[in-house]
Design an enzyme around this catalytic site. Structure first.
Site, PDB file in Angstrom:
ATOM      1  N   SER A  40       4.386   2.721   1.355  1.00 27.84           N
ATOM      2  CA  SER A  40       4.677   2.893   2.787  1.00 27.84           C
ATOM      3  C   SER A  40       6.063   2.387   3.135  1.00 27.84           C
ATOM      4  O   SER A  40       6.392   1.234   2.870  1.00 27.84           O
ATOM      5  CB  SER A  40       3.674   2.112   3.657  1.00 27.84           C
ATOM      6  N   HIS A  72       0.870   9.094   3.079  1.00 28.49           N
ATOM      7  CA  HIS A  72       1.169   8.972   1.654  1.00 28.49           C
ATOM      8  C   HIS A  72       1.356  10.386   1.089  1.00 28.49           C
ATOM      9  O   HIS A  72       0.477  11.226   1.215  1.00 28.49           O
ATOM     10  CB  HIS A  72       0.028   8.274   0.909  1.00 28.49           C
ATOM     11  N   THR A  94      -2.939   5.923  -6.034  1.00 27.95           N
ATOM     12  CA  THR A  94      -4.383   5.773  -5.820  1.00 27.95           C
ATOM     13  C   THR A  94      -4.649   4.285  -5.628  1.00 27.95           C
ATOM     14  O   THR A  94      -4.274   3.468  -6.465  1.00 27.95           O
ATOM     15  CB  THR A  94      -5.175   6.315  -7.027  1.00 27.95           C
ATOM     16  N   HIS A  95      -5.242   3.952  -4.492  1.00 26.29           N
ATOM     17  CA  HIS A  95      -5.509   2.540  -4.200  1.00 26.29           C
ATOM     18  C   HIS A  95      -6.864   2.110  -4.756  1.00 26.29           C
ATOM     19  O   HIS A  95      -7.799   2.919  -4.863  1.00 26.29           O
ATOM     20  CB  HIS A  95      -5.472   2.293  -2.689  1.00 26.29           C
ATOM     21  N   GLU A 194      -6.867  -8.829   6.000  1.00 31.16           N
ATOM     22  CA  GLU A 194      -7.485 -10.127   5.804  1.00 31.16           C
ATOM     23  C   GLU A 194      -7.925 -10.742   7.129  1.00 31.16           C
ATOM     24  O   GLU A 194      -7.387 -10.427   8.189  1.00 31.16           O
ATOM     25  CB  GLU A 194      -6.488 -11.108   5.148  1.00 31.16           C
ATOM     26  N   SER A 213      -2.181  -3.266  -3.264  1.00 32.55           N
ATOM     27  CA  SER A 213      -1.762  -2.461  -4.422  1.00 32.55           C
ATOM     28  C   SER A 213      -0.998  -3.329  -5.416  1.00 32.55           C
ATOM     29  O   SER A 213      -1.110  -4.553  -5.405  1.00 32.55           O
ATOM     30  CB  SER A 213      -0.880  -1.292  -3.946  1.00 32.55           C
TER      31      SER A 213
HETATM   32  I1  8IG Z   1       1.418  -2.346   5.371  1.00 29.36           I
HETATM   33  O1  8IG Z   1      -1.372  -7.479   6.288  1.00 29.36           O
HETATM   34  C1  8IG Z   1       0.131  -3.768   4.977  1.00 29.36           C
HETATM   35  N1  8IG Z   1      -0.675  -3.707   3.924  1.00 29.36           N
HETATM   36  N2  8IG Z   1      -3.864  -6.778   2.519  1.00 29.36           N
HETATM   37  N3  8IG Z   1      -2.611  -7.138   4.434  1.00 29.36           N
HETATM   38  C2  8IG Z   1      -2.938  -6.363   3.361  1.00 29.36           C
HETATM   39  N4  8IG Z   1      -2.343  -5.211   3.115  1.00 29.36           N
HETATM   40  C3  8IG Z   1      -1.390  -4.819   3.959  1.00 29.36           C
HETATM   41  C4  8IG Z   1      -1.010  -5.542   5.077  1.00 29.36           C
HETATM   42  C5  8IG Z   1      -1.656  -6.779   5.327  1.00 29.36           C
HETATM   43  N5  8IG Z   1      -0.048  -4.862   5.719  1.00 29.36           N
END
Ligand code: 8IG
Length: 273
Positions: A40, A72, A94-95, A194, A213
């Site tokens: 991103s 994506h 791929t996540h 989180e 990732s």
């Molecule tokens: I963009 O605050 C993005 N990806 N885990 N936490 C997590 N992934 C993310 C965050 C975030 N911001």
């Protein structure tokens, strides 16, 4: 279509080799020298690093699955750098949270290695624990903490992860921007962000960046013998560090705002490789 990676009997390295052969046939590029996964906010770098000579929808290549997240791009691009070197630009990540399994998560990295790439640049959008990173900082990843409780390695494959994120490549990046900060990336499973308590846990553990990732991919890249550069765009401060709720839209917008600046930075770093 079923992904052959899901067959437990299949050899993921063999499938990566087949993927690399397909890329070579379709693109006409026999060998790539470096590979970049653009997360991103980083997509514009593909246009800046050099001349695109081939664009392949990732779904045409064995082992790749459809991207799940809006924003994506699912392509594999071959880009000729001014140096004459060839870069494979992976816009199809791929996540882990997509539940296609850890083989699918690292397939692009293994494929990149099979195309000949010796350097793997992993980029992402992530949350920042350091308040001074507010407003779209780009930071180098110095190390990681893998909280997925999983590994891309299969069987008794013991791989050293000391200096996983190359000191040499971080120094190169700092030649472009001496002010580049760095931090420890904590990979959570996601796709939820989180809780503030989890962010505090990550901080106490020694983390500075939270994301979904990169760590699993870096492990696979190391297994494949590649040199790794990791970079995060801090699109938001992590939950509880920023006082407002996190939103995917905010994250996408921050990525758009930073895109030109960080892609230029990345292209200057790539020019030094
Ligand atoms: I963009 O605050 C993005 N990806 N885990 N936490 C997590 N992934 C993310 C965050 C975030 N911001």
């Amino acid at each position: 279509m079923v992904n052959p990676l899901n067959d437990a009997q299949a050899n993921p390295f063999e499938i990566a080799k087949q993927a690399a052969q397909q890329i070579a046939e379709i693109s006409g590029i026999e060998k790539h020298d470096i590979a970049l996964t653009l997360g991103s906010g980083w997509a514009k770098a593909a246009d800046l690093i050099g001349e695109t000579v081939s664009v392949i929808p990732a779904t045409e290549i064995i082992g790749f699955s459809k991207p799940a997240v809006h924003g994506h791009v699912g392509t594999l691009r071959s880009v000729k750098l001014p140096s004459g070197k060839m870069a494979l630009v992976i816009g199809a990540r791929t996540h882990y949270y997509e539940n296609h399994g850890v083989r699918a998560v690292v397939h692009s990295v293994r494929t990149a290695a099979a195309t000949g790439a010796k350097v793997m640049i992993l980029t992402n959008g992530a949350g920042g624990i350091k308040p001074e990173w507010a407003g779209g900082a780009a930071v180098l990843i110095s190390d990681h903490i893998n909280l997925t409780a999983n590994s891309p390695l299969e069987g008794a494959t013991f791989i050293d992860l000391t200096d996983l994120y190359s000191k040499r490549l971080r120094a190169l990046a700092r030649e472009v921007d001496p002010k580049l900060d760095e931090g420890v990336y904590v990979q959570f499973r996601g796709p939820h962000y989180e809780t503030p308590a989890e962010v505090q846990m990550a901080k106490i553990m020694g983390g500075h960046i939270v994301g979904m990732s990169t760590a699993l991919e870096a492990i696979a890249a190391r297994e494949a013998g590649m040199e790794i550069l990791g970079m995060s765009l801090i699109t938001n401060l992590a939950a509880g560090i920023q006082t407002t709720p996190l939103s995917h839209e905010e994250v996408i917008q921050a990525g758009k705002d930073a895109e030109g600046r960080i892609s230029e930075l990345l292209s200057k770093i790539v020019a030094k490789l």
